[in-house]
Motif scaffolding. Structure first.
Motif, PDB file in Angstrom:
ATOM      1  N   GLY A   1       0.807  -1.221   0.000  1.00  0.00           N
ATOM      2  CA  GLY A   1       0.000   0.000   0.000  1.00  0.00           C
ATOM      3  C   GLY A   1       0.833   1.260   0.000  1.00  0.00           C
ATOM      4  O   GLY A   1       0.355   2.331   0.392  1.00  0.00           O
ATOM      5  N   LYS A   2       2.073   1.194  -0.463  1.00  0.00           N
ATOM      6  CA  LYS A   2       2.988   2.334  -0.372  1.00  0.00           C
ATOM      7  C   LYS A   2       2.621   3.476  -1.309  1.00  0.00           C
ATOM      8  O   LYS A   2       3.082   4.588  -1.121  1.00  0.00           O
ATOM      9  CB  LYS A   2       4.423   1.885  -0.648  1.00  0.00           C
ATOM     10  N   TYR A   3       1.793   3.220  -2.308  1.00  0.00           N
ATOM     11  CA  TYR A   3       1.410   4.271  -3.239  1.00  0.00           C
ATOM     12  C   TYR A   3       0.199   5.050  -2.744  1.00  0.00           C
ATOM     13  O   TYR A   3      -0.199   6.037  -3.353  1.00  0.00           O
ATOM     14  CB  TYR A   3       1.125   3.679  -4.623  1.00  0.00           C
ATOM     15  N   LYS A   4      -0.404   4.620  -1.644  1.00  0.00           N
ATOM     16  CA  LYS A   4      -1.603   5.284  -1.121  1.00  0.00           C
ATOM     17  C   LYS A   4      -1.215   6.468  -0.237  1.00  0.00           C
ATOM     18  O   LYS A   4      -0.211   6.410   0.474  1.00  0.00           O
ATOM     19  CB  LYS A   4      -2.446   4.292  -0.313  1.00  0.00           C
ATOM     20  N   PRO A   5      -2.016   7.530  -0.251  1.00  0.00           N
ATOM     21  CA  PRO A   5      -1.681   8.700   0.573  1.00  0.00           C
ATOM     22  C   PRO A   5      -1.806   8.434   2.072  1.00  0.00           C
ATOM     23  O   PRO A   5      -1.172   9.118   2.863  1.00  0.00           O
ATOM     24  CB  PRO A   5      -2.689   9.765   0.126  1.00  0.00           C
ATOM     25  N   ASN A   6      -2.591   7.434   2.481  1.00  0.00           N
ATOM     26  CA  ASN A   6      -2.742   7.153   3.908  1.00  0.00           C
ATOM     27  C   ASN A   6      -1.895   5.951   4.331  1.00  0.00           C
ATOM     28  O   ASN A   6      -2.254   5.243   5.270  1.00  0.00           O
ATOM     29  CB  ASN A   6      -4.214   6.924   4.264  1.00  0.00           C
TER      30      ASN A   6
ATOM     31  N   ASP B   1      -1.740  -3.213   7.555  1.00  0.00           N
ATOM     32  CA  ASP B   1      -1.984  -3.782   6.225  1.00  0.00           C
ATOM     33  C   ASP B   1      -2.953  -2.855   5.497  1.00  0.00           C
ATOM     34  O   ASP B   1      -4.158  -2.999   5.602  1.00  0.00           O
ATOM     35  CB  ASP B   1      -2.574  -5.189   6.366  1.00  0.00           C
ATOM     36  N   CYS B   2      -2.415  -1.875   4.766  1.00  0.00           N
ATOM     37  CA  CYS B   2      -3.273  -0.932   4.043  1.00  0.00           C
ATOM     38  C   CYS B   2      -3.133  -1.117   2.534  1.00  0.00           C
ATOM     39  O   CYS B   2      -3.542  -0.262   1.759  1.00  0.00           O
ATOM     40  CB  CYS B   2      -2.996   0.505   4.463  1.00  0.00           C
ATOM     41  N   GLY B   3      -2.565  -2.243   2.111  1.00  0.00           N
ATOM     42  CA  GLY B   3      -2.406  -2.518   0.695  1.00  0.00           C
ATOM     43  C   GLY B   3      -3.623  -3.184   0.102  1.00  0.00           C
ATOM     44  O   GLY B   3      -4.636  -3.403   0.764  1.00  0.00           O
ATOM     45  N   ASP B   4      -3.516  -3.513  -1.178  1.00  0.00           N
ATOM     46  CA  ASP B   4      -4.623  -4.116  -1.904  1.00  0.00           C
ATOM     47  C   ASP B   4      -4.408  -5.621  -2.047  1.00  0.00           C
ATOM     48  O   ASP B   4      -3.322  -6.134  -1.805  1.00  0.00           O
ATOM     49  CB  ASP B   4      -4.739  -3.492  -3.302  1.00  0.00           C
ATOM     50  N   ASN B   5      -5.466  -6.312  -2.451  1.00  0.00           N
ATOM     51  CA  ASN B   5      -5.380  -7.727  -2.802  1.00  0.00           C
ATOM     52  C   ASN B   5      -4.995  -7.803  -4.275  1.00  0.00           C
ATOM     53  O   ASN B   5      -5.617  -7.146  -5.110  1.00  0.00           O
ATOM     54  CB  ASN B   5      -6.727  -8.417  -2.575  1.00  0.00           C
ATOM     55  N   VAL B   6      -3.972  -8.586  -4.599  1.00  0.00           N
ATOM     56  CA  VAL B   6      -3.444  -8.632  -5.962  1.00  0.00           C
ATOM     57  C   VAL B   6      -3.576 -10.048  -6.522  1.00  0.00           C
ATOM     58  O   VAL B   6      -3.226 -11.024  -5.861  1.00  0.00           O
ATOM     59  CB  VAL B   6      -1.969  -8.186  -6.000  1.00  0.00           C
ATOM     60  N   ILE B   7      -4.091 -10.136  -7.751  1.00  0.00           N
ATOM     61  CA  ILE B   7      -4.207 -11.393  -8.484  1.00  0.00           C
ATOM     62  C   ILE B   7      -3.247 -11.306  -9.665  1.00  0.00           C
ATOM     63  O   ILE B   7      -3.322 -10.363 -10.453  1.00  0.00           O
ATOM     64  CB  ILE B   7      -5.646 -11.595  -9.002  1.00  0.00           C
ATOM     65  N   VAL B   8      -2.346 -12.277  -9.783  1.00  0.00           N
ATOM     66  CA  VAL B   8      -1.400 -12.320 -10.908  1.00  0.00           C
ATOM     67  C   VAL B   8      -1.770 -13.517 -11.772  1.00  0.00           C
ATOM     68  O   VAL B   8      -1.855 -14.646 -11.274  1.00  0.00           O
ATOM     69  CB  VAL B   8       0.055 -12.436 -10.419  1.00  0.00           C
ATOM     70  N   ILE B   9      -2.002 -13.274 -13.065  1.00  0.00           N
ATOM     71  CA  ILE B   9      -2.329 -14.358 -13.996  1.00  0.00           C
ATOM     72  C   ILE B   9      -1.196 -14.516 -15.011  1.00  0.00           C
ATOM     73  O   ILE B   9      -0.323 -13.653 -15.121  1.00  0.00           O
ATOM     74  CB  ILE B   9      -3.673 -14.107 -14.721  1.00  0.00           C
ATOM     75  N   ASN B  10      -1.203 -15.620 -15.741  1.00  0.00           N
ATOM     76  CA  ASN B  10      -0.197 -15.949 -16.762  1.00  0.00           C
ATOM     77  C   ASN B  10       1.214 -15.989 -16.171  1.00  0.00           C
ATOM     78  O   ASN B  10       2.158 -15.468 -16.755  1.00  0.00           O
ATOM     79  CB  ASN B  10      -0.248 -14.955 -17.936  1.00  0.00           C
ATOM     80  N   SER B  11       1.379 -16.621 -15.026  1.00  0.00           N
ATOM     81  CA  SER B  11       2.689 -16.666 -14.367  1.00  0.00           C
ATOM     82  C   SER B  11       3.710 -17.479 -15.160  1.00  0.00           C
ATOM     83  O   SER B  11       4.912 -17.303 -14.981  1.00  0.00           O
ATOM     84  CB  SER B  11       2.551 -17.236 -12.957  1.00  0.00           C
ATOM     85  N   GLU B  12       3.242 -18.352 -16.048  1.00  0.00           N
ATOM     86  CA  GLU B  12       4.175 -19.167 -16.832  1.00  0.00           C
ATOM     87  C   GLU B  12       4.827 -18.365 -17.961  1.00  0.00           C
ATOM     88  O   GLU B  12       5.809 -18.798 -18.545  1.00  0.00           O
ATOM     89  CB  GLU B  12       3.470 -20.407 -17.400  1.00  0.00           C
ATOM     90  N   LYS B  13       4.314 -17.159 -18.263  1.00  0.00           N
ATOM     91  CA  LYS B  13       4.820 -16.354 -19.379  1.00  0.00           C
ATOM     92  C   LYS B  13       5.729 -15.226 -18.910  1.00  0.00           C
ATOM     93  O   LYS B  13       5.939 -14.254 -19.629  1.00  0.00           O
ATOM     94  CB  LYS B  13       3.647 -15.780 -20.174  1.00  0.00           C
TER      95      LYS B  13
END
Length: 151
Positions: free
Chosen positions: A43-48, A54-66
């Motif tokens: 969450g380091k890009y957020k102003p607060n 834990d003020c970050g976002d939930n991240v989904i990464v797809i196509n990890s094989e590429k």
């Protein structure tokens, strides 16, 4: 001038705005992708941003094989672990790990960029990495993020 009116606002679990972000790893370099994903999780890009929350976002990464690895890291980069028994040191190259489980390559890279404490473990649980373009989080309506535009 009233100096008491300038209070530093510190985020907590109740005031944090968490989002679901979707990142496509196709054609991305491993380290650059991992550092940006770690920044989103933290969450380091957020102003607060607050370091102990834990003020970050939930991240989904797809196509990890590429994912791409620069230079000849595919053959020379090694992942070392220990079984806990004498002489139990085991190692895998990046190419062997990519054949076994491509998602684990991204997970290891991101985990190494998060804090090494309870907060880091909590942040790591907000990361979902998938092989292929299908994921199980359609119900959360994730926002697709272009990493080239993300700072």
């Amino acid at each position: 001038m009233d100096t008491l009116s300038y209070k530093t606002i510190s985020a907590n679990k109740a005031t944090v705005q968490k989002e679901w972000l979707l990142v496509d790893a196709e054609g991305e370099t491993l380290g650059r992708l991992a550092s940006k994903v770690a920044k989103m999780l933290r969450g380091k890009y957020k102003p607060n941003f607050t370091p102990h929350v834990d003020c970050g976002d939930n991240v989904i990464v797809i196509n990890s094989e590429k994912i791409n690895l620069s230079g000849n890291k595919l053959e020379t980069k090694t992942y070392i672990r220990h079984t806990g028994y004498p002489g139990g040191q085991r190692s895998l190259t990046a190419s062997e790990l990519m054949e076994k489980n491509p998602a684990q390559v991204i997970e290891k890279a991101v985990k190494g960029m998060l804090p090494k404490n309870k907060l880091g473990a909590e942040l790591f649980r907000n990361l979902k990495v998938y092989v292929g373009s299908e994921h199980n989080q359609e119900a959360q309506k994730p926002t697709a993020i272009n990493l080239n535009e993300f700072k």
